[in-house]
Design an enzyme around this catalytic site. Sequence first.
Site, PDB file in Angstrom:
ATOM      1  N   LYS A   1       4.965  57.244  20.807  1.00 49.20           N
ATOM      2  CA  LYS A   1       5.851  57.012  19.665  1.00 49.20           C
ATOM      3  C   LYS A   1       6.336  55.557  19.632  1.00 49.20           C
ATOM      4  O   LYS A   1       6.848  55.051  20.636  1.00 49.20           O
ATOM      5  CB  LYS A   1       7.067  57.949  19.764  1.00 49.20           C
ATOM      6  CG  LYS A   1       6.704  59.399  19.533  1.00 49.20           C
ATOM      7  CD  LYS A   1       6.300  59.584  18.082  1.00 49.20           C
ATOM      8  CE  LYS A   1       5.920  60.997  17.729  1.00 49.20           C
ATOM      9  NZ  LYS A   1       5.320  61.056  16.386  1.00 49.20           N
TER      10      LYS A   1
ATOM     11  N   CYS B   1      21.076  43.858  61.459  1.00 44.53           N
ATOM     12  CA  CYS B   1      22.504  43.616  61.236  1.00 44.53           C
ATOM     13  C   CYS B   1      23.332  44.756  61.818  1.00 44.53           C
ATOM     14  O   CYS B   1      23.431  44.873  63.031  1.00 44.53           O
ATOM     15  CB  CYS B   1      22.795  43.350  59.760  1.00 44.53           C
ATOM     16  SG  CYS B   1      24.261  42.329  59.568  1.00 44.53           S
TER      17      CYS B   1
ATOM     18  N   HIS C   1      19.202  39.048  58.487  1.00 43.40           N
ATOM     19  CA  HIS C   1      18.415  39.913  57.594  1.00 43.40           C
ATOM     20  C   HIS C   1      17.028  39.319  57.364  1.00 43.40           C
ATOM     21  O   HIS C   1      16.832  38.595  56.379  1.00 43.40           O
ATOM     22  CB  HIS C   1      19.122  40.066  56.246  1.00 43.40           C
ATOM     23  CG  HIS C   1      20.367  40.880  56.314  1.00 43.40           C
ATOM     24  ND1 HIS C   1      20.389  42.221  56.015  1.00 43.40           N
ATOM     25  CD2 HIS C   1      21.627  40.545  56.663  1.00 43.40           C
ATOM     26  CE1 HIS C   1      21.621  42.681  56.169  1.00 43.40           C
ATOM     27  NE2 HIS C   1      22.389  41.683  56.563  1.00 43.40           N
TER      28      HIS C   1
ATOM     29  N   GLU D   1      14.468  40.711  56.248  1.00 45.43           N
ATOM     30  CA  GLU D   1      13.816  41.277  55.051  1.00 45.43           C
ATOM     31  C   GLU D   1      13.925  40.360  53.834  1.00 45.43           C
ATOM     32  O   GLU D   1      13.046  40.369  52.972  1.00 45.43           O
ATOM     33  CB  GLU D   1      14.384  42.671  54.745  1.00 45.43           C
ATOM     34  CG  GLU D   1      15.821  42.745  54.235  1.00 45.43           C
ATOM     35  CD  GLU D   1      16.879  42.769  55.330  1.00 45.43           C
ATOM     36  OE1 GLU D   1      16.585  42.352  56.467  1.00 45.43           O
ATOM     37  OE2 GLU D   1      18.019  43.199  55.039  1.00 45.43           O
TER      38      GLU D   1
HETATM   39  N1  GLN Z   1      29.246  45.642  58.895  1.00 47.32           N
HETATM   40  C1  GLN Z   1      28.641  44.720  59.794  1.00 47.32           C
HETATM   41  C2  GLN Z   1      29.319  43.369  59.781  1.00 47.32           C
HETATM   42  O1  GLN Z   1      30.024  43.042  58.858  1.00 47.32           O
HETATM   43  C3  GLN Z   1      27.155  44.577  59.508  1.00 47.32           C
HETATM   44  C4  GLN Z   1      26.856  44.011  58.162  1.00 47.32           C
HETATM   45  C5  GLN Z   1      25.440  44.242  57.703  1.00 47.32           C
HETATM   46  O2  GLN Z   1      24.742  45.125  58.201  1.00 47.32           O
HETATM   47  N2  GLN Z   1      25.006  43.471  56.736  1.00 47.32           N
HETATM   48  O3  GLN Z   1      29.173  42.604  60.695  1.00 47.32           O
END
Ligand code: GLN
Length: 552
Positions: free
Chosen positions: A207, A401, A527, A529
Amino acid sequence: MLICNPITYYGNYLNIRIMTNTKYIFVLGGVASSLGKGIISASLAKLLQARGYNVTIQKFDPYINVDPGTLNPYEHGECYVTSDGAETDLDLGHYERFLNQPTSQANNVTTGRIYQTVINKERHGDYLGETVQIIPHITDEIKYRMKILGEKGLFDFVITEIGGTVGDIESLPYVEAVRQLKWELGNNALVIHLTFVPFLAAAGELKTKPTQHAVKALLELGVQPDILVCRTEHHLNISLRNKIALFCNVESSSVIESIDTDTIYNVPILMHEEGLDSEVLKKLNIKDGKTPNLTEWDSFLKRLKNPLYEVNIGLVGKYVELKDAYKSISEAFIHAGAANLCKVNVKLIQSENINDDNAESYLKKLNGILVAPGFGNRGIEGKISAVKYARENKIPFFGICLGMQCAVIEFARNVLLMNDANSTEMNKRTEFPVINIMENQKEIENKGGTMRLGSYPCKLKTNSKAYQAYGKPDIEERHRHRFEFNNQYLQQFIDKGMIATGNFEEKNLVEIIEIPEHPWFIGVQFHPEYRSTVAAPHPLFVSFVKATKENL
Ligand code: GLN
C-alpha cells in the site's frame, strides 16, 4: 558565534547564500519510527566514502534531555560514548562502525542542548532586547549546528539525520530549519524522506497511501523531498514506484526500495543496487563516473555469511528485553565473529534470575560469558554468580565496566574470603570496598555528563593476554563510569592470582584485570565495544571469540 547583533542576525535570517562546496543531505522519516534512518544514513555515507569523498553524519534528536546520558536504556537503547567524551545516541555507533571514522560531541545535538544554548545567550544579553522565539532564534541555532561540521572545510558531504517522525510536535523546528536551509543552500542541499510501504496480507498488496500521507505531511511544512527511500517487506514493482513518484512529485528513479534484510551490513550494497548514491550525486549535480570501492566491505560480508564455526555466548545483563540496550556489544561480536569465521549467537540472560545455586542451568551450554556494563543494584548478585561460574568452570569470561567490577567483587568474596566485599555503589558500608568511588567523583552532584567519560590512555603489561590481543603496549579506550578498582587491595589480589594488566598511569587506575591461570578471563574498566568497526574489529572481542571457539 552566529548571533551578535540584530543586523548580522537578520542577515542570517534573511538567507544569505553560503559559499561552500560542502553538500548537505538531510534524512527525515515519516509513517513510523524504527524504519532505519540511522542505517540508511550510514549506508549512504559508506557509499559516498567508498567513492573517495569525505563524509560525516550527525544526528539531531528532538527530545529535551541535553544528551542521552541520563536516559534509561529502555527509552532509546544504549548510550554511545565518543572519544571526546560525549554521551550520544546509539546511531552514532552505526556511523562509526560503517565509516570507521570517529564522531564527536558536534555530531549529536538535542533540543535540550539547543534551548540551553539559546537561553544562556539570552541571559548573557546577546539578543539585545529582542523577543526570543522559536523562529528565528531556535531555528537559527539549529541551522548553525547543522552547518558547523560542513564549515570546517573537512567534508564533502554532511549527512544530517533528524530523529523522530515528521509531524511530531517536537520535530517541527527541525523541519522548519531544513526548509530554510534547503532554500539558502540551493543546489548544495538535498532531502531524503524515509517512509514505509506496508504489505496488507488480507489484500495481498503493498500500500502506497501511508507514504503519500507522509510526504504530504512534509509538504505541509514546506519541504519537498528529493528522494524517497521506501522501507518494505516485498519488492516494489515499477508501476508502484511510478505511482509513488506521481503522487509525491519525485522522479521514478528517486523512489528507492529499502527491503528487509537479515543484516544491517547488507544495506549499503542494497542501496547501491537501488542507485541511491548515483541518485544523490545526480540531484546534487555532481558528475562522478566512478563506482564505489566496496572490496573490503564485500570481503567482510563474505566472511560474515560463510562461517566455519558457531559459538554461543551469554550476555548477562539486566536489560535483556531490549536488544538495543547492548547494541555496540552485539555489533562488536558480529565484527569479531566475521574475523574468526565464526557465527556468534549472543544469548541475552537476565542477571536477576541467576544465583550461585542455579547458575549452571543458565550457563552450562555456553562457550563464553560476557558480563555487561550497568549501573545500580538491580541484578548485580546474579552477575557476580555468573562470574563465579565462568571462573570456576574455566569458561572464557569477558567483563566490561560493571562486568569487570563484578569480577573483582567475586574474586574478593570467594577467593580472598572477604565475605561482604562490594562496590561502594552497591553498599556504602561494606567492610571491603574493593571497588570504590573515584576521588574526583566524590563531590559531584549533577548526574548529566559528569562521569569519567571518553578516551584515556592505558599501558599494558607485556606478559598479558590483553597485550597479546592488541599487539602493542599503548592503547586508548573510552570510558563511562564513576567507580574504580581500589588499589589498597591490589597486592592481595595479585597474591591469589588476579592481576592488573592495564593501567592509566597518570592517575594509577587499574583498567584491566586478568586471571592468568584461566584460559581467558579478562575484565576491562573501559568500553571496548564502542571502538569496534567493520574495518577494524576490536582486538579484545576478536581474541575472546577465538577463545570461545577453542572452548567448543
Ligand atoms: N556503575 C559502574 C560505575 O559507575 C559501572 C559503569 C558502567 O558499567 N558503565 O563505575
